[in-house]
Design an enzyme around this catalytic site. Structure first.
Site, PDB file in Angstrom:
ATOM      1  CB  SER A 183      -0.949   0.016   1.197  1.00 45.41           C
ATOM      2  OG  SER A 183      -0.231   0.136   2.400  1.00 45.41           O
ATOM      3  CE  LYS A 225      -2.259   2.032   5.162  1.00 46.55           C
ATOM      4  NZ  LYS A 225      -2.133   1.202   4.003  1.00 46.55           N
TER       5      LYS A 225
END
Length: 191
Positions: free
Chosen positions: A56, A98
């Site tokens: 991701s 993230k």
């Protein structure tokens, strides 16, 4: 009489050597204990190395990359837009990595695959590919003491857009990723 003195001197030297060896062992054990306490303190309070096990954050962080996470700056301040953070994700009892997209009070909106922060189109050179044109989200106002995070590989990232992740509590942020140390051909600072 000389034999008694020699025997006493010999016995005294043996005793001194035993005492010295015992002191040396105790000193060694204390040194090891201090080193262990320092190493653990550094690992828990200053920085640690973490292996990326997801896609991701591509292309910024590749799977199996080893990154250095520093923990001090968020003890003194809060994450800023663009910081890559690692946080405790209780939904799966693991940590996630993230990028901070929005901070407290920001309005986040995605329209036709384009990210808007506070009404302004955000140009992002670090993402893997544009978001799908049918992607729509928000508007969402980032609550107090939280940040809005997204992966750089937007089309596969489980991030703040997913209700199971949502806006991330500042208390759950472990640290800021600032350097990739492995593999060797990818050694670099990250931002």
């Amino acid at each position: 009489m000389n034999e008694v003195n020699d025997e006493q001197q010999f016995s005294s030297r043996v005793k001194e050597k035993r005492i010295k060896k015992k002191r040396d062992r105790i000193g060694f054990m204390i040194t090891i204990l201090i080193a262990a306490v320092l190493a653990l303190s550094i690992r828990f309070f200053v920085f640690e190395f973490i292996v990326v096990n997801m896609t991701s954050m591509q292309p910024t962080l590749e799977p199996e990359s080893v990154m250095c996470v520093e923990k001090v700056s968020y003890m003194l301040g809060e994450p800023g837009r663009g910081d890559i953070v690692i946080f405790d994700y209780a939904g799966e009892d693991k940590d996630l990595v993230k990028r901070v997209i929005g901070i407290e009070g920001d309005t986040i909106e995605i329209l036709e695959g384009h990210l808007y922060i506070n009404g302004q189109l955000k140009e992002e050179s670090y993402i893997k590919e544009p978001m799908s044109s049918d992607t729509t989200y928000g508007p969402f106002v980032v609550p107090e003491d939280k940040v809005f995070v997204m992966g750089d590989n937007r089309n596969v990232s489980k991030d703040s857009r997913d209700p199971s992740v949502g806006a991330v509590d500042l208390d759950t942020i472990i640290g800021r990723c600032f350097f990739v140390i492995w593999p060797i051909d990818q050694i670099s600072s990250v931002s």
